[in-house]
Motif scaffolding. Structure first.
Motif, mmCIF file in Angstrom:
data_model
loop_
_atom_site.group_PDB
_atom_site.id
_atom_site.type_symbol
_atom_site.label_atom_id
_atom_site.label_comp_id
_atom_site.label_asym_id
_atom_site.label_seq_id
_atom_site.Cartn_x
_atom_site.Cartn_y
_atom_site.Cartn_z
ATOM 1 N N TYR A 167 35.949 -2.679 -60.777
ATOM 2 C CA TYR A 167 35.105 -2.436 -61.946
ATOM 3 C C TYR A 167 35.989 -1.962 -63.097
ATOM 4 C CZ TYR A 167 35.710 2.565 -61.246
ATOM 5 O OH TYR A 167 36.258 3.815 -61.134
ATOM 6 N N GLN A 171 34.684 -6.655 -68.059
ATOM 7 C CA GLN A 171 33.911 -7.485 -67.120
ATOM 8 C C GLN A 171 32.668 -7.986 -67.857
ATOM 9 O OE1 GLN A 171 32.704 -5.543 -63.469
ATOM 10 N NE2 GLN A 171 32.750 -7.470 -62.342
ATOM 11 N N LYS A 176 26.719 -9.021 -62.657
ATOM 12 C CA LYS A 176 27.341 -8.126 -61.688
ATOM 13 C C LYS A 176 26.717 -6.744 -61.790
ATOM 14 C CE LYS A 176 30.440 -11.221 -60.400
ATOM 15 N NZ LYS A 176 30.404 -11.835 -59.073
ATOM 16 N N LEU A 178 27.560 -3.324 -61.769
ATOM 17 C CA LEU A 178 27.857 -2.254 -62.722
ATOM 18 C C LEU A 178 27.665 -2.675 -64.178
ATOM 19 C CD1 LEU A 178 30.763 0.053 -61.507
ATOM 20 C CD2 LEU A 178 28.521 0.692 -62.365
ATOM 21 N N TRP A 202 34.846 1.351 -54.319
ATOM 22 C CA TRP A 202 34.945 1.029 -55.745
ATOM 23 C C TRP A 202 36.337 1.360 -56.256
ATOM 24 C CZ3 TRP A 202 30.335 -0.816 -57.938
ATOM 25 C CH2 TRP A 202 29.193 -0.651 -57.135
#
Length: 308
Positions: A167, A171, A176, A178, A202
């Motif tokens: 993460y 992004q 996705k 998060l 994570w």
């Protein structure tokens, strides 16, 4: 001078989330970087770009013979955790066939050192029993089997780095988890998620990039699979609650609105083995990483780069 200064490096999927961070870091390291994309290319200062279909065996061979990269980071692929049967064909072509083409072209031409991006969805090599949870996971497992074959039979220098739940800023795919949760909260909307019971390891994107660089620069890693994660398992519910707390929002997530997916087993990175092999350990705390990600998405919403 770093290990990467002056080295010819090819990065596939260079417009992607992790790969774009990797390219930026390699440029800072003074590597000679060529990025590969199948889509329209936006130039980045300090590197060259080529547009190519990696499922085209002849085109891949011609490209590698022409560029003669010393190192190839193969990060391109069809990335989805969907269990739909419609994902079987694209993951076969864009993940497995593209990987075989790159490995074959390397053996037949310059024998570049190749780093493949694995997946946390793959079964642990020491515990391979169980159903693979998605076509994506199956394709990655097959890629790694071919990589080990190419290393053993043809002495191809290839290693597999297996990042866990990556993460961070950059992004763009708000489907996705998060990105979706963060942008929903920023927009004052309740994110609709699963039960929240699933636990994952994570890991922040800059830490993963550091791990990739270490693996690719080590001859000792040839033929090996190595984990890039924190070793800590944190539930989706806790991640969502942390984002909510860091944002200071009164909006609450709707847990249970999306069904949990079957066959997804918890996997934590084997951090002690990774530390022993390449001297790498993730250094970004979860809260610090989430703060960086939240700040980036807030800036994108203000600028209009991400839809409200």
């Amino acid at each position: 001078m770093t290990y990467w200064a002056g080295r010819r490096v090819l990065v596939t999927g260079a417009r992607g989330f992790i790969a774009s961070h990797l390219c930026r870091r390699l440029i800072d390291d003074e590597a000679v970087v060529c990025g590969i994309s199948t889509k329209a290319i936006k130039g980045r200062e300090g590197m060259t770009w080529r547009q190519i279909d990696l499922t085209d065996r002849v085109a891949v061979r011609q490209l590698i013979a022409e560029i003669e990269p010393e190192v190839i980071f193969h990060l391109a692929g069809h990335v989805t955790g969907s269990q739909s049967v419609e994902q079987v064909a694209p993951t076969l072509d864009q993940n497995l066939i593209s990987t075989i083409n790159i490995l074959t072209a390397s053996v037949e031409t310059v024998r570049s050192r190749v780093l493949l991006a694995g997946s946390m969805q793959e079964p642990d090599p020491k515990d391979p029993a169980g159903v693979l949870p998605s076509p994506y996971a199956a394709s990655k497992w097959a890629c790694n089997a071919y990589a080990r074959m190419f290393h053993g039979l043809y002495q191809q220098p290839v290693s597999i780095a297996r990042p866990f739940m990556v993460y961070g800023p950059g992004q763009w795919d708000t489907v996705k988890l998060l990105p979706y949760v963060i942008t929903s909260f920023l927009n004052g909307e309740s994110p609709r998620v699963s039960s929240g019971d699933r636990v994952m390891d994570w890991v922040y994107v800059d830490d993963v990039v550091d791990g990739f660089r270490r693996v690719a620069s080590s001859e000792y890693m040839d033929g090996r699979t190595i984990d890039l994660g924190t070793g800590d398992l944190v539930s989706i519910r806790e991640i969502v609650d942390r984002v909510r707390r860091l944002l200071g929002t009164s909006v609450e997530a709707t847990f249970g609105a999306v069904p949990d997916r079957p066959f997804e087993r918890p996997h934590a990175a084997r951090v002690d083995e990774t530390k022993q092999l390449i001297g790498w350990r993730a250094s970004t705390s979860l809260d610090d990483g989430l703060r960086h990600a939240i700040g980036w998405y807030r800036d994108q919403l203000v600028s209009g780069a991400v839809s409200r």
